[in-house]
Design an enzyme around this catalytic site. Structure first.
Site, PDB file in Angstrom:
ATOM      1  N   HIS A   1      12.298 -24.516 -12.323  1.00  7.54           N
ATOM      2  CA  HIS A   1      13.539 -25.070 -11.586  1.00  7.54           C
ATOM      3  C   HIS A   1      13.299 -26.643 -11.144  1.00  7.54           C
ATOM      4  O   HIS A   1      12.226 -26.770 -10.854  1.00  7.54           O
ATOM      5  CB  HIS A   1      13.888 -24.156 -10.526  1.00  7.54           C
ATOM      6  CG  HIS A   1      13.407 -23.994  -9.505  1.00  7.54           C
ATOM      7  ND1 HIS A   1      12.364 -22.934  -9.635  1.00  7.54           N
ATOM      8  CD2 HIS A   1      12.998 -24.454  -8.463  1.00  7.54           C
ATOM      9  CE1 HIS A   1      11.421 -22.944  -8.462  1.00  7.54           C
ATOM     10  NE2 HIS A   1      12.065 -23.742  -7.482  1.00  7.54           N
TER      11      HIS A   1
ATOM     12  N   CYS B   1      10.998 -23.352   0.417  1.00 12.87           N
ATOM     13  CA  CYS B   1      10.121 -24.224  -0.768  1.00 12.87           C
ATOM     14  C   CYS B   1      10.545 -25.522  -0.917  1.00 12.87           C
ATOM     15  O   CYS B   1      11.781 -25.680  -0.571  1.00 12.87           O
ATOM     16  CB  CYS B   1      10.321 -23.200  -1.924  1.00 12.87           C
ATOM     17  SG  CYS B   1      11.899 -23.297  -2.707  1.00 12.87           S
TER      18      CYS B   1
END
Length: 704
Positions: A66, A209
């Site tokens: 991603h 993250c």
């Protein structure tokens, strides 16, 4: 709201390549083919860069590559079920179920919450099983839409049946997660009392993250599901792109321990001050949630366990290595790098001001600046000229600023080890190193002594009335006494003698010895591209810059050699990726375009993406090229009064033609060596066609 996934964005049971770069290239090409990305190269470069930060494979044969990218025009999901699994870095083996998440840079909160919800769904076995059993692209879209709550309501207004194939509407997200994410889903059933033998234990956790889309929320769910099985009350704060709500202070106060599953700094970390903690990369919260919880519970029962410091985001609050702990060697290395990073602005500001003073008033201003400033003012120049006065002002400001080099280095090394309590003793130790002429080596030693003393003094558990005095009074006094005392009485003298000997040797270097020194410094600059070895060479050059005079230009010659060598790695790899494209992926070619500017600006880190992808070929080439550039520059007498700037300080460089020649030759050598090594190693065989050209997008069918 536009659809996140359509049948055209699903690929079932196809062979998309044998490595993750190839597969990501095919999925990114599919995003472009469906009109959801303006440029394949930009999207692919962002996706590969994100993949290089942290592997996106998770247990269960799943991967979620991603990224956020300016090339993406609308939030998009691509789902692929591979005919044969591909390694995405999961511990349990290759992945065959893939979701590629492509989000625009400015994705709205509604879409980001849906993307986060999808990541959560992949933690549910029934959702993954439904994807593996799906027979068509349309069925996959329905399964995903059901999970995201996007399916149209059936006639009569009834919700989709809980037992529908692939439906996850009834598969609950834990209340502790959904209360912070905005997902309106029912809470999971409470575990049986005493389950797992940890009833009554309380833990808080933070997950985060770099992208804040997938791993943040998957780690939160992984930890929460594991805690429910173990009978632990665990509350999670997800610091992701979809926004976050801070944990209630009362919840934090009642917690026995804290888990940080993060790849970025924890926002407002001081809220958890005093709590025992476990810190690991975010992916460990997905791979080993039970182990992290067990470690947190063990630390809660251990009075000697490490605890969160009182300052948010301090350099001592590092994300620990796997297992939640770092060795002292790693901590000291990181602390020294912290000191260097904070020191560089002092060096840059001071060095450039000195260089401007030289430009205006000549190199002799270093010898007369104090006399001019003592006898003249702007309104009464006396015997001085305006040019000489302004040159003296600039030189004096620069020399005072660069005089803070060693104290700043020492102060922030100590800060890296002990957080705020280390700053004062660290700066004091740096001033002592200056006083004793111990140079940057004395600053490093003093900073380490001050930081270690401050850290150890902060460990004992003390009564509240005494603990409040520790960080502002007791620790600074005792750590200063320890570090400065050792420098003044024992260590400073020998270090100063060594520095004096080294300075004398360098000042006398000419001919072959200068060639060797330049080669060594250049080799170090190319060794780890901004890492510890690179920074040692840079410190060596900048520390002596303030001592340069018209009669002693050796420090400026060393500075020029270091700058030339530091420019070479990004420039050499940019050149190689331009002239030998078949050895470089599209992502690397994109990095090469940026590396031209980074190299020209003396930012060696511009070569890191190349080194991360192929270190055994790239690093030898940067070391050889850097050595060549450093040797040519130092032996030819090129000099730089400024400590940074690359080509932008060319007007300040002495013997600029030889300086430029050294950079050009080093660049060509680096490019030639890396291409030769890639050719011998057959690197072109691993560079996927899909990552080099958008033409290969035609190989990806949109339907089965």
């Amino acid at each position: 709201m536009s659809e996140l996934i359509t049948p055209d964005l699903v690929s079932l049971d196809r062979d998309l390549g044998g490595d993750k770069e190839t597969v990501i290239g095919q999925l990114a090409a599919l995003v472009q083919r469906t009109g959801r990305a303006e440029q394949l190269d930009g999207l692919l470069a962002d996706a590969i860069a994100r993949e290089n930060k942290t592997a996106t494979g998770i247990p269960g044969g799943i991967a979620i590559p991603h990224c956020r990218s300016a090339a993406v025009t609308e939030p998009t999901l691509v789902m692929a079920r591979l005919a044969e699994g591909v390694d995405f870095g999961a511990k349990d083996g290759p992945a065959d179920i893939l979701f590629f998440i492509a989000a625009p840079e400015g994705a709205d909160q509604t879409h980001l919450k849906l993307l986060a919800k999808l990541a959560r769904s992949l933690m549910k076995k029934d959702f993954v099983a439904a994807l593996r059993a799906a027979r068509s692209e349309q069925e996959v879209v329905r399964i995903v839409d059901d999970a995201l709550g996007l399916s149209p309501a059936p006639e009569g207004g009834e919700a989709p049946a809980a037992g529908a194939a692939g439906s996850t509407a009834a598969a609950a997200v834990p209340a502790s997660v959904q209360s912070r994410s905005g997902d309106a889903q029912p809470a999971a059933p409470a575990p049986a009392e005493g389950a797992g033998g940890h009833a009554g234990r309380r833990i808080v956790a933070v997950t985060a993250c770099p992208t804040g889309i997938a791993h943040t929320y998957m780690a939160a769910d992984g930890l929460t599901y594991a805690a429910e099985e173990m009978g632990v009350d665990l509350q999670v704060e997800t610091q992701g792109s979809a926004g976050f709500t801070k944990l209630d202070p009362a919840t934090i106060a009642a917690a026995d321990a804290v888990i940080f599953a993060t790849d970025v700094d924890v926002r407002d970390r001081s809220r958890f001050a005093g709590k025992p903690y476990v810190a690991s990369p975010v992916k460990r919260g997905i791979d080993e949630p039970k182990v992290m919880i067990e470690e947190a519970l063990a630390n809660a029962a251990n009075p000697n366990a490490k605890r969160v410091q009182g300052a948010a985001g301090g350099a001592s609050d590092e994300a620990a290595s796997e297992g939640g702990r770092e060795g002292w060697g790693t901590r000291i290395r990181k602390a020294v790098m912290t000191g260097v990073s904070y020191m560089i602005p002092f060096v840059a500001a001071g060095g450039l001001l000195i260089a401007l003073g030289f430009m205006i008033a000549g190199a002799d201003i270093a010898n007369v600046a104090d006399d001019i400033l003592g006898a003249s003012t702007l309104w009464n120049l006396g015997d001085a000229t305006l040019t000489a006065y302004l040159g003296a002002v600039l030189f004096k400001m620069g020399s005072l600023a660069i005089g803070l080099l060693v104290p700043a280095l020492a102060g922030y090394i100590a800060y890296g080890l002990a957080d705020r309590p280390g700053i004062a003793p660290g700066f004091a130790a740096g001033l002592v190193a200056n006083f004793m002429d111990a140079g940057f080596l004395g600053g490093i030693v003093g900073g380490l002594l001050a930081g270690l003393a401050a850290y150890w003094l902060s460990q004992p558990k003390l009564p509240r009335w005494l603990g409040s005095l520790m960080p502002v009074v007791i620790i600074p006094v005792l750590a200063t006494l320890f570090s400065c005392g050792l420098l003044l009485v024992v260590l400073g003298g020998p270090i100063a003698l060594f520095m004096a000997w080294l300075t004398g040797v360098l000042a006398g270097m000419t001919g072959a010895s200068a060639l060797a020194l330049g080669a060594i410094l250049g080799f170090m600059m190319g060794f780890d591209l901004g890492g510890p070895i690179n920074k040692v060479a840079y410190l060596f050059a900048t520390a002596g810059l303030g001592a340069a005079t018209a009669a002693n230009t050796a420090p400026q010659e060393i500075m020029a050699a270091v700058i030339a060598a530091g420019m070479v790695p990004p420039l050499g790899l940019a050149l190689a990726s331009l002239v030998a494209k078949r050895y470089f992926t599209v992502a690397e070619q994109q990095n090469g375009k940026a590396a031209w500017l980074l190299g020209a600006s003396f930012i060696s880190e511009g070569a890191i993406p190349f080194a991360a992808a192929d270190p055994l070929r790239v690093l030898p080439s940067t070391m050889v090229g850097g050595a060549v550039a450093g040797a040519i520059s130092l032996s030819s007498g090129a000099l730089s009064p400024a400590p940074h700037g690359g080509v932008w300080i060319l007007p300040l460089i002495g013997n600029p033609l030889m300086f430029l020649l050294s950079v050009v030759v080093g660049t060509v050598v680096t490019a030639a060596v890396v291409v030769a090594l890639k050719h011998v190693g057959g690197a072109h065989g691993r560079v996927a066609d899909a990552t080099r050209s958008s033409e290969d997008a035609a190989a990806v069918p949109t339907t089965a």
